[in-house]
Design a protein around this motif. Structure first.
Motif, PDB file in Angstrom:
ATOM      1  N   GLY A 142      45.954  -7.756  -5.153  1.00  0.00           N
ATOM      2  CA  GLY A 142      45.786  -8.709  -6.240  1.00  0.00           C
ATOM      3  C   GLY A 142      47.025  -9.533  -6.515  1.00  0.00           C
ATOM      4  N   GLN A 143      48.196  -8.914  -6.469  1.00  0.00           N
ATOM      5  CA  GLN A 143      49.442  -9.648  -6.712  1.00  0.00           C
ATOM      6  C   GLN A 143      49.640 -10.754  -5.680  1.00  0.00           C
ATOM      7  OE1 GLN A 143      52.456  -6.526  -6.890  1.00  0.00           O
ATOM      8  NE2 GLN A 143      53.178  -7.426  -8.800  1.00  0.00           N
ATOM      9  N   CYS A 144      49.435 -10.422  -4.417  1.00  0.00           N
ATOM     10  CA  CYS A 144      49.610 -11.429  -3.357  1.00  0.00           C
ATOM     11  C   CYS A 144      48.550 -12.521  -3.454  1.00  0.00           C
ATOM     12  CB  CYS A 144      49.578 -10.769  -1.978  1.00  0.00           C
ATOM     13  SG  CYS A 144      51.040  -9.752  -1.655  1.00  0.00           S
ATOM     14  N   ARG A 145      47.321 -12.151  -3.789  1.00  0.00           N
ATOM     15  CA  ARG A 145      46.257 -13.152  -3.952  1.00  0.00           C
ATOM     16  C   ARG A 145      46.585 -14.087  -5.103  1.00  0.00           C
ATOM     17  NH1 ARG A 145      42.403  -9.325  -4.574  1.00  0.00           N
ATOM     18  NH2 ARG A 145      41.331 -10.607  -6.075  1.00  0.00           N
ATOM     19  N   ASN A 146      47.093 -13.527  -6.212  1.00  0.00           N
ATOM     20  CA  ASN A 146      47.467 -14.362  -7.350  1.00  0.00           C
ATOM     21  C   ASN A 146      48.577 -15.339  -6.974  1.00  0.00           C
ATOM     22  OD1 ASN A 146      45.575 -13.190  -9.011  1.00  0.00           O
ATOM     23  ND2 ASN A 146      46.998 -11.708  -9.882  1.00  0.00           N
ATOM     24  N   LYS A 147      49.573 -14.862  -6.212  1.00  0.00           N
ATOM     25  CA  LYS A 147      50.665 -15.739  -5.772  1.00  0.00           C
ATOM     26  C   LYS A 147      50.123 -16.861  -4.899  1.00  0.00           C
ATOM     27  CE  LYS A 147      54.324 -12.291  -5.787  1.00  0.00           C
ATOM     28  NZ  LYS A 147      55.169 -11.439  -4.939  1.00  0.00           N
ATOM     29  N   GLU A 148      49.194 -16.516  -3.992  1.00  0.00           N
ATOM     30  CA  GLU A 148      48.610 -17.531  -3.112  1.00  0.00           C
ATOM     31  C   GLU A 148      47.847 -18.570  -3.924  1.00  0.00           C
ATOM     32  OE1 GLU A 148      46.225 -15.410  -0.293  1.00  0.00           O
ATOM     33  OE2 GLU A 148      47.908 -15.118   1.068  1.00  0.00           O
ATOM     34  N   ASN A 149      47.082 -18.099  -4.913  1.00  0.00           N
ATOM     35  CA  ASN A 149      46.298 -19.019  -5.736  1.00  0.00           C
ATOM     36  C   ASN A 149      47.214 -19.921  -6.556  1.00  0.00           C
ATOM     37  OD1 ASN A 149      43.861 -18.054  -4.794  1.00  0.00           O
ATOM     38  ND2 ASN A 149      43.648 -16.552  -6.439  1.00  0.00           N
ATOM     39  N   GLU A 150      48.328 -19.355  -7.079  1.00  0.00           N
ATOM     40  CA  GLU A 150      49.288 -20.163  -7.836  1.00  0.00           C
ATOM     41  C   GLU A 150      49.940 -21.220  -6.956  1.00  0.00           C
ATOM     42  OE1 GLU A 150      52.093 -17.413  -9.497  1.00  0.00           O
ATOM     43  OE2 GLU A 150      50.583 -16.470 -10.773  1.00  0.00           O
ATOM     44  N   ASN A 151      50.206 -20.856  -5.711  1.00  0.00           N
ATOM     45  CA  ASN A 151      50.858 -21.783  -4.794  1.00  0.00           C
ATOM     46  C   ASN A 151      49.873 -22.697  -4.074  1.00  0.00           C
ATOM     47  OD1 ASN A 151      53.316 -20.621  -5.440  1.00  0.00           O
ATOM     48  ND2 ASN A 151      53.226 -19.151  -3.759  1.00  0.00           N
ATOM     49  N   GLY A 152      48.598 -22.460  -4.268  1.00  0.00           N
ATOM     50  CA  GLY A 152      47.577 -23.279  -3.619  1.00  0.00           C
ATOM     51  C   GLY A 152      47.466 -23.039  -2.138  1.00  0.00           C
ATOM     52  N   ASN A 153      47.916 -21.860  -1.684  1.00  0.00           N
ATOM     53  CA  ASN A 153      47.900 -21.574  -0.255  1.00  0.00           C
ATOM     54  C   ASN A 153      46.585 -21.013   0.237  1.00  0.00           C
ATOM     55  OD1 ASN A 153      50.544 -22.347  -0.080  1.00  0.00           O
ATOM     56  ND2 ASN A 153      51.345 -20.282  -0.279  1.00  0.00           N
ATOM     57  N   ARG A 154      45.778 -20.514  -0.643  1.00  0.00           N
ATOM     58  CA  ARG A 154      44.549 -19.855  -0.226  1.00  0.00           C
ATOM     59  C   ARG A 154      43.369 -20.788  -0.444  1.00  0.00           C
ATOM     60  NH1 ARG A 154      43.198 -14.044   0.694  1.00  0.00           N
ATOM     61  NH2 ARG A 154      40.961 -14.056   0.675  1.00  0.00           N
ATOM     62  N   LYS A 155      42.544 -20.900   0.556  1.00  0.00           N
ATOM     63  CA  LYS A 155      41.354 -21.748   0.438  1.00  0.00           C
ATOM     64  C   LYS A 155      40.294 -21.023  -0.365  1.00  0.00           C
ATOM     65  CE  LYS A 155      42.144 -23.918   4.867  1.00  0.00           C
ATOM     66  NZ  LYS A 155      41.697 -24.052   6.235  1.00  0.00           N
ATOM     67  N   GLU A 156      39.613 -21.743  -1.194  1.00  0.00           N
ATOM     68  CA  GLU A 156      38.506 -21.170  -1.961  1.00  0.00           C
ATOM     69  C   GLU A 156      37.309 -21.020  -1.040  1.00  0.00           C
ATOM     70  OE1 GLU A 156      38.671 -20.140  -5.156  1.00  0.00           O
ATOM     71  OE2 GLU A 156      40.776 -20.658  -5.077  1.00  0.00           O
ATOM     72  N   THR A 157      36.554 -19.940  -1.218  1.00  0.00           N
ATOM     73  CA  THR A 157      35.368 -19.727  -0.386  1.00  0.00           C
ATOM     74  C   THR A 157      34.130 -19.952  -1.179  1.00  0.00           C
ATOM     75  OG1 THR A 157      35.470 -17.374  -0.865  1.00  0.00           O
ATOM     76  CG2 THR A 157      36.479 -18.131   1.191  1.00  0.00           C
TER      77      THR A 157
END
Length: 157
Positions: A142-157
């Motif tokens: 969850g921590q890493c996912r939150n960081k990715e979402n904050e940085n906009g690095n993770r694509k939404e599915t």
């Protein structure tokens, strides 16, 4: 019975002597019971208490502890053997499950054992007595996912 008494009792029952080095390594494992320390991490912690102790002693002691059922050796696919102390009062033979974060390397313990019903099915279907199982789930915590979402690095599915 104290933890030190448990160590002495288990060593004696298996024909081994209690030594200062074994006691020190056991104490490190007890102090870090919620962690999954590698041999090298255990050695570094022991070395802080006893600089004269060698890493070979640490390896041999951990191997002995595993043989007599004091620790469980995990392989979390990171190239290291990691150790977890087993409770001397526990009659549980199954290991708990782990969640492994591929981003930060965090190891999260899953306390629930949801595999019991699956084991019953497998035992009946294959006429196979299961003694233990190892389950590792890999993913992103969850921590890493939150960081990715904050940085906009993770694509939404």
């Amino acid at each position: 019975m104290s933890e030190a008494d448990n160590l002495v009792k288990l060593l004696c029952e298996n024909g081994y002597k209690s030594t200062i080095q074994r006691t020190m390594i056991y104490e490190i494992l007890v102090e870090n019971k919620d962690k999954h320390l590698s041999t090298e991490e255990i050695y570094e912690l022991v070395k802080n208490k006893n600089p004269k102790m060698g890493i070979a002693t640490t390896y041999r002691t951990l191997q002995l502890f595993e043989e007599i059922g004091m620790v469980y050796k995990h392989n979390f696919d990171d190239g290291l053997s990691r150790y977890e102390i087993l409770s001397p009062n526990s009659n549980e033979i199954h290991q708990h499950h782990h969640l492994l974060c591929k981003k930060c390397g965090k190891i999260i313990e899953v306390k629930e054992d949801l595999m019991n019903s699956l084991e019953e099915i497998i035992e009946k279907q294959y006429n196979f007595e299961i003694l233990n199982h190892v389950v590792k789930f890999t993913g992103i915590c969850g921590q890493c996912r939150n960081k990715e979402n904050e940085n906009g690095n993770r694509k939404e599915t």
